[in-house]
Design a protein around this motif. Structure first.
Motif, PDB file in Angstrom:
ATOM      1  N   UNK A 122      -2.464   3.338  -4.149  1.00 29.11           N
ATOM      2  CA  UNK A 122      -1.631   2.744  -3.104  1.00 29.11           C
ATOM      3  C   UNK A 122      -1.945   1.255  -2.915  1.00 29.11           C
ATOM      4  N   UNK A 123      -3.014   0.782  -3.534  1.00 28.65           N
ATOM      5  CA  UNK A 123      -3.352  -0.647  -3.520  1.00 28.65           C
ATOM      6  C   UNK A 123      -2.763  -1.380  -4.725  1.00 28.65           C
ATOM      7  N   UNK A 144       4.055  14.639  -0.324  1.00 30.71           N
ATOM      8  CA  UNK A 144       4.915  13.478  -0.081  1.00 30.71           C
ATOM      9  C   UNK A 144       4.890  13.137   1.403  1.00 30.71           C
ATOM     10  N   UNK A 145       5.165  11.891   1.706  1.00 30.44           N
ATOM     11  CA  UNK A 145       4.966  11.390   3.071  1.00 30.44           C
ATOM     12  C   UNK A 145       5.973  11.930   4.066  1.00 30.44           C
ATOM     13  N   UNK A 146       7.109  12.424   3.622  1.00 32.64           N
ATOM     14  CA  UNK A 146       8.126  12.964   4.538  1.00 32.64           C
ATOM     15  C   UNK A 146       7.996  14.476   4.719  1.00 32.64           C
ATOM     16  N   UNK A 173       2.552   5.292   1.508  1.00 37.18           N
ATOM     17  CA  UNK A 173       1.435   6.195   1.216  1.00 37.18           C
ATOM     18  C   UNK A 173       0.171   5.725   1.930  1.00 37.18           C
ATOM     19  N   UNK A 174      -0.087   4.432   1.894  1.00 35.82           N
ATOM     20  CA  UNK A 174      -1.278   3.881   2.556  1.00 35.82           C
ATOM     21  C   UNK A 174      -1.259   4.186   4.050  1.00 35.82           C
ATOM     22  N   UNK A 221      -9.443   7.197   6.101  1.00 32.32           N
ATOM     23  CA  UNK A 221      -9.444   5.892   5.430  1.00 32.32           C
ATOM     24  C   UNK A 221     -10.036   6.010   4.025  1.00 32.32           C
ATOM     25  N   UNK A 222     -10.712   7.128   3.755  1.00 29.51           N
ATOM     26  CA  UNK A 222     -11.344   7.306   2.451  1.00 29.51           C
ATOM     27  C   UNK A 222     -10.437   7.877   1.385  1.00 29.51           C
TER      28      UNK A 222
END
Length: 192
Positions: A42-43, A64-66, A111-112, A120-121
């Motif tokens: 995601x970076x 997935x985020x949704x 995603x981040x 955060x990990x």
């Protein structure tokens, strides 16, 4: 006394494949190699099969985020397990990975932000649909984009957490629904 008995039971279960299966933990008799693939974190950093072999045990989840239910529930459970695992021997070798099965709609920033709600990990991964299918196939994960019945799309997908060893090999999986104790038991079995 109850805590002591639970710890003893967990230790016994760690050596018994049948006891592990009752917790939804399946360890492969032999590790399986993962074919190379090309995703990015995601970076924006490249992430392939060699990136799995970083000396860490990875708990890898495809979602997935949704996603309305399975993904947030699983990631919350994984975050709780991460806290407990980090207190155990070799706990600093834990790595949580999330692979988007909706790469057309899940951008790196999405995603981040999504993963930050849980830990955060965790590291998010995304790539083309073909590259995502390639890694999913190697890890016995299936997914498909389907109409959601309301004029939009959703993604149906496997709910397993995939276990990857420090050499980047597929070692097994933990079936859904996930329980913190099972995720911690798998850690003890794999690292003990």
């Amino acid at each position: 006394m109850a805590v002591l008995l639970a710890a003893i039971a967990a230790g016994c279960a760690a050596d018994d494949p049948e006891a592990l299966r009752t917790q939804g933990i399946y360890i492969l008799p032999e590790p399986a190699q993962v074919a190379d693939f090309a995703l990015e974190t995601h970076e924006g950093a490249p992430f392939g099969a060699q990136s799995l072999a970083q000396g860490s045990w990875s708990y890898l989840f495809f979602g997935f985020t949704r996603c309305p239910h399975l993904c947030p529930t699983t990631l919350a459970t994984l975050a709780d397990a991460e806290e407990r695992i980090r207190e155990l021997p070799q706990g600093d070798r834990f790595r949580g990975l999330f692979v988007s099965v909706d790469p057309e709609r899940d951008g790196n920033e999405d995603i981040k932000a999504y993963l930050a709600r849980f830990s955060e990990g965790f590291t998010g991964l995304r790539g083309s649909r073909s590259e995502t299918l390639k890694i999913a196939r190697d890890m016995d994960i299936v997914f498909a984009t389907l109409p959601d019945g309301q004029g939009g799309l959703t993604v149906e997908h496997s709910g397993h957490i995939v276990l990857i060893d420090p050499e980047g090999r597929y070692r097994g999986f933990i079936k859904s629904p996930h329980q913190v104790d099972a995720l911690v038991s798998a850690w003890r079995r794999l690292t003990g």
